[in-house]
Scaffold this motif. Structure first.
Motif, PDB file in Angstrom:
ATOM      1  N   LEU A   1       0.835  -1.192   0.000  1.00 37.95           N
ATOM      2  CA  LEU A   1       0.000   0.000   0.000  1.00 37.95           C
ATOM      3  C   LEU A   1       0.875   1.249   0.000  1.00 37.95           C
ATOM      4  O   LEU A   1       1.855   1.337   0.747  1.00 37.95           O
ATOM      5  CB  LEU A   1      -0.904  -0.014   1.235  1.00 37.95           C
ATOM      6  CG  LEU A   1      -2.044   1.006   1.299  1.00 37.95           C
ATOM      7  CD1 LEU A   1      -3.008   0.818   0.152  1.00 37.95           C
ATOM      8  CD2 LEU A   1      -2.775   0.862   2.640  1.00 37.95           C
ATOM      9  N   ASP A   2       0.528   2.193  -0.834  1.00 30.97           N
ATOM     10  CA  ASP A   2       1.322   3.420  -0.994  1.00 30.97           C
ATOM     11  C   ASP A   2       1.477   4.127   0.353  1.00 30.97           C
ATOM     12  O   ASP A   2       0.506   4.293   1.098  1.00 30.97           O
ATOM     13  CB  ASP A   2       0.621   4.343  -1.990  1.00 30.97           C
ATOM     14  CG  ASP A   2       1.528   5.482  -2.463  1.00 30.97           C
ATOM     15  OD1 ASP A   2       2.265   6.049  -1.628  1.00 30.97           O
ATOM     16  OD2 ASP A   2       1.487   5.806  -3.663  1.00 30.97           O
ATOM     17  N   SER A   3       2.694   4.543   0.647  1.00 23.28           N
ATOM     18  CA  SER A   3       2.946   5.230   1.917  1.00 23.28           C
ATOM     19  C   SER A   3       2.215   6.562   2.009  1.00 23.28           C
ATOM     20  O   SER A   3       2.066   7.121   3.095  1.00 23.28           O
ATOM     21  CB  SER A   3       4.447   5.453   2.111  1.00 23.28           C
ATOM     22  OG  SER A   3       4.980   6.225   1.049  1.00 23.28           O
ATOM     23  N   LYS A   4       1.747   7.091   0.864  1.00 18.99           N
ATOM     24  CA  LYS A   4       0.982   8.335   0.870  1.00 18.99           C
ATOM     25  C   LYS A   4      -0.490   8.101   1.211  1.00 18.99           C
ATOM     26  O   LYS A   4      -1.247   9.063   1.392  1.00 18.99           O
ATOM     27  CB  LYS A   4       1.088   9.025  -0.488  1.00 18.99           C
ATOM     28  CG  LYS A   4       2.497   9.493  -0.842  1.00 18.99           C
ATOM     29  CD  LYS A   4       2.515  10.168  -2.203  1.00 18.99           C
ATOM     30  CE  LYS A   4       3.923  10.624  -2.574  1.00 18.99           C
ATOM     31  NZ  LYS A   4       3.960  11.261  -3.922  1.00 18.99           N
ATOM     32  N   SER A   5      -0.872   6.842   1.284  1.00 19.18           N
ATOM     33  CA  SER A   5      -2.266   6.511   1.600  1.00 19.18           C
ATOM     34  C   SER A   5      -2.637   7.048   2.978  1.00 19.18           C
ATOM     35  O   SER A   5      -1.937   6.810   3.969  1.00 19.18           O
ATOM     36  CB  SER A   5      -2.459   4.992   1.574  1.00 19.18           C
ATOM     37  OG  SER A   5      -3.618   4.612   2.276  1.00 19.18           O
ATOM     38  N   THR A   6      -3.736   7.772   3.045  1.00 25.62           N
ATOM     39  CA  THR A   6      -4.169   8.310   4.340  1.00 25.62           C
ATOM     40  C   THR A   6      -4.594   7.203   5.291  1.00 25.62           C
ATOM     41  O   THR A   6      -4.454   7.337   6.516  1.00 25.62           O
ATOM     42  CB  THR A   6      -5.334   9.290   4.152  1.00 25.62           C
ATOM     43  OG1 THR A   6      -6.417   8.616   3.487  1.00 25.62           O
ATOM     44  CG2 THR A   6      -4.907  10.495   3.314  1.00 25.62           C
ATOM     45  N   VAL A   7      -5.101   6.077   4.735  1.00 21.67           N
ATOM     46  CA  VAL A   7      -5.489   4.945   5.577  1.00 21.67           C
ATOM     47  C   VAL A   7      -4.250   4.315   6.201  1.00 21.67           C
ATOM     48  O   VAL A   7      -4.202   4.051   7.408  1.00 21.67           O
ATOM     49  CB  VAL A   7      -6.278   3.908   4.754  1.00 21.67           C
ATOM     50  CG1 VAL A   7      -6.548   2.650   5.589  1.00 21.67           C
ATOM     51  CG2 VAL A   7      -7.589   4.497   4.259  1.00 21.67           C
ATOM     52  N   LYS A   8      -3.233   4.079   5.378  1.00 20.49           N
ATOM     53  CA  LYS A   8      -1.999   3.500   5.911  1.00 20.49           C
ATOM     54  C   LYS A   8      -1.366   4.434   6.932  1.00 20.49           C
ATOM     55  O   LYS A   8      -0.907   3.989   7.998  1.00 20.49           O
ATOM     56  CB  LYS A   8      -1.019   3.226   4.771  1.00 20.49           C
ATOM     57  CG  LYS A   8       0.317   2.665   5.253  1.00 20.49           C
ATOM     58  CD  LYS A   8       1.242   2.337   4.096  1.00 20.49           C
ATOM     59  CE  LYS A   8       2.589   1.827   4.599  1.00 20.49           C
ATOM     60  NZ  LYS A   8       3.485   1.431   3.496  1.00 20.49           N
ATOM     61  N   GLN A   9      -1.323   5.710   6.646  1.00 22.65           N
ATOM     62  CA  GLN A   9      -0.727   6.664   7.575  1.00 22.65           C
ATOM     63  C   GLN A   9      -1.444   6.638   8.925  1.00 22.65           C
ATOM     64  O   GLN A   9      -0.818   6.692   9.983  1.00 22.65           O
ATOM     65  CB  GLN A   9      -0.764   8.070   6.975  1.00 22.65           C
ATOM     66  CG  GLN A   9       0.204   8.267   5.813  1.00 22.65           C
ATOM     67  CD  GLN A   9       0.062   9.625   5.159  1.00 22.65           C
ATOM     68  OE1 GLN A   9      -0.786  10.437   5.553  1.00 22.65           O
ATOM     69  NE2 GLN A   9       0.869   9.889   4.146  1.00 22.65           N
ATOM     70  N   ALA A  10      -2.774   6.540   8.869  1.00 19.26           N
ATOM     71  CA  ALA A  10      -3.542   6.513  10.116  1.00 19.26           C
ATOM     72  C   ALA A  10      -3.265   5.230  10.903  1.00 19.26           C
ATOM     73  O   ALA A  10      -3.093   5.262  12.131  1.00 19.26           O
ATOM     74  CB  ALA A  10      -5.034   6.636   9.811  1.00 19.26           C
ATOM     75  N   LEU A  11      -3.222   4.088  10.207  1.00 14.98           N
ATOM     76  CA  LEU A  11      -3.003   2.824  10.907  1.00 14.98           C
ATOM     77  C   LEU A  11      -1.585   2.743  11.479  1.00 14.98           C
ATOM     78  O   LEU A  11      -1.376   2.192  12.562  1.00 14.98           O
ATOM     79  CB  LEU A  11      -3.279   1.651   9.960  1.00 14.98           C
ATOM     80  CG  LEU A  11      -4.767   1.440   9.638  1.00 14.98           C
ATOM     81  CD1 LEU A  11      -4.938   0.428   8.512  1.00 14.98           C
ATOM     82  CD2 LEU A  11      -5.541   0.991  10.873  1.00 14.98           C
TER      83      LEU A  11
END
Length: 420
Positions: free
Chosen positions: A368-378
């Motif tokens: 998953l792209d590190s710019k993903s807001t979902v990934k950043q939140a998790l």
């Protein structure tokens, strides 16, 4: 090499009797006895902080130790100090207590009044076991030799709320920070971690269910080493085989993982069976994922109340994570906290499935792209939970969560079985 033996005895007469016999054992090195459960755990923690090699090979627990009952104290020692062998001294050495003591993590049982021969035999056997465990624990490249890794369970208020994605990303964040991490699929009938991470593997958690003494080598044979470095223990491909994993087996599996990895993340799914319940009870932190809609929040409230009724976990010891959050929704985290009666994680996960769809459909959520807001939140949630290793030079409190005695937004509970 002498066997170090630590007596944990609250009764003054029993202290004299036990220490006298222990001092007569060949190659025995009794250390100063401790008089209650708190002193025992604190002493072991202090020794382990210096080095695992400083821990005694054997701890002898008298049945009248307090204030924590003897069996619960044995469980605490077995979970936090897995290379220490515990012997229970009791006036009731019947088969019922023997089985209970083994289930709680004891390595032996000795009857009162004490017999030199019986005590010597048990101490020798338990000491040999402890030495063997330490030798195995010291043989691997990624072996964690602390006082016990952090265990976090992730459950869903209902199916489809994002519990598996949450568990996977928390584990990835911990592993990426340099902490050896295991990810376990305890959703035994419908686990999807293998699909999320594009894994095909024939071994599963079921392969450990019938093993009474899970050695590091046996555990290593059962886990799959993912390209990310994660150690995966997967759900069985045949869902009906999940019934083979009993609550007792789950306790042994979680204990083995805790002794081997710094972080253990367990996906328990939305339907909590005996194995999942055992994992939740043993966990340092239990997360319940919900989405901000009426059906999911009601499901979260129902699950929290059930865990409390069954004495699996108290409401204040469970943390709700709000997934697919938007500012415009009527149900906000503060309302969810009020409805469920639980703490709510300070980090919410935004509603942005479009970011996820490609990675989920391809079974490559680890890309998953590190710019993903979902990934950043998790990954921010992983920081809040203290699952990630802080960069050198950062203060201990950076990250905002609560770990053991620390006070903050995420509740790492003090275990009912003797402290944490």
């Amino acid at each position: 090499m002498p066997t170090r033996i630590l007596p944990a005895v609250g009764d003054a007469d029993a202290v004299r009797s036990i220490t006298t016999l222990l001092s007569q054992l060949p190659d025995a090195e009794p250390v100063a006895p401790v008089v209650d459960s708190t002193q025992l755990v604190d002493t072991l923690a202090r020794l382990a902080a210096e080095s695992v090699d400083e821990l005694p090979e054997v701890v002898v627990v008298h049945e009248r130790i307090g204030p924590v009952p003897a069996l619960e104290l044995i469980r605490e020692v077995a979970l936090r100090f897995p290379a220490v062998g515990v012997i229970l001294v009791t006036s009731d050495p019947g088969p019922g207590l023997f089985q209970a003591a083994m289930d709680y993590g004891a390595r032996g049982l000795v009857a009162l009044p004490l017999s030199y021969e019986e005590l010597a035999s048990r101490v020798q056997a338990v000491a040999q076991w402890s030495v063997g465990v330490r030798r195995h624990l010291g043989s691997g490249e990624d072996v964690f030799t602390g006082v016990g890794g952090t265990v976090v369970t992730v459950g869903g208020a209902k199916g489809g709320v994002g519990a598996t994605l949450t568990a996977v990303q928390l584990a990835l964040a911990a592993q990426a920070s340099g902490r050896p991490t295991a990810l376990v699929d305890m959703d035994l009938q419908a686990g999807d971690i293998a699909s999320y991470l594009d894994v095909q593997f024939r071994r599963s958690v079921v392969d450990l269910a019938a093993i009474n003494d899970i050695s590091p080598r046996v555990l290593a044979d059962a886990v799959f080493r993912h390209d990310t470095g994660l150690a995966l223990l997967l759900a069985p491909g045949e869902g009906e085989r999940g019934e083979e994993v009993t609550d007792r087996a789950a306790r042994q599996i979680v204990s083995a993982l805790r002794s081997r990895y710094e972080v253990v993340v367990i996906d328990c799914g939305a339907q909590l069976g005996g194995a999942g319940a055992a994992a939740v009870e043993m966990a340092d932190a239990a997360l319940l994922v919900t989405t901000p809609d009426v059906v999911s929040v009601r499901g979260a409230k129902r699950a929290v109340r059930m865990w409390d009724r069954l004495q699996i976990r108290k409401a204040e010891e469970t943390t709700v994570v709000v997934n697919r959050h938007t500012r415009g929704t009527e149900i906000q985290p503060a309302l969810i906290q009020k409805i469920t009666g639980t703490p709510v994680a300070g980090t919410t996960v935004p509603a942005n499935f479009r970011e996820l769809q490609g990675a989920v459909d391809a079974g490559r959520v680890h890309e998953l792209d590190s710019k993903s807001t979902v990934k950043q939140a998790l990954w921010a949630l992983a920081g809040e939970l203290r699952l990630v290793k802080a960069p050198e030079g950062e203060g201990h409190r950076k990250g905002g969560g609560r770990f053991r005695g620390d006070r903050g937004s995420v509740s790492f509970r003090r275990r009912r079985d003797g402290g944490g």
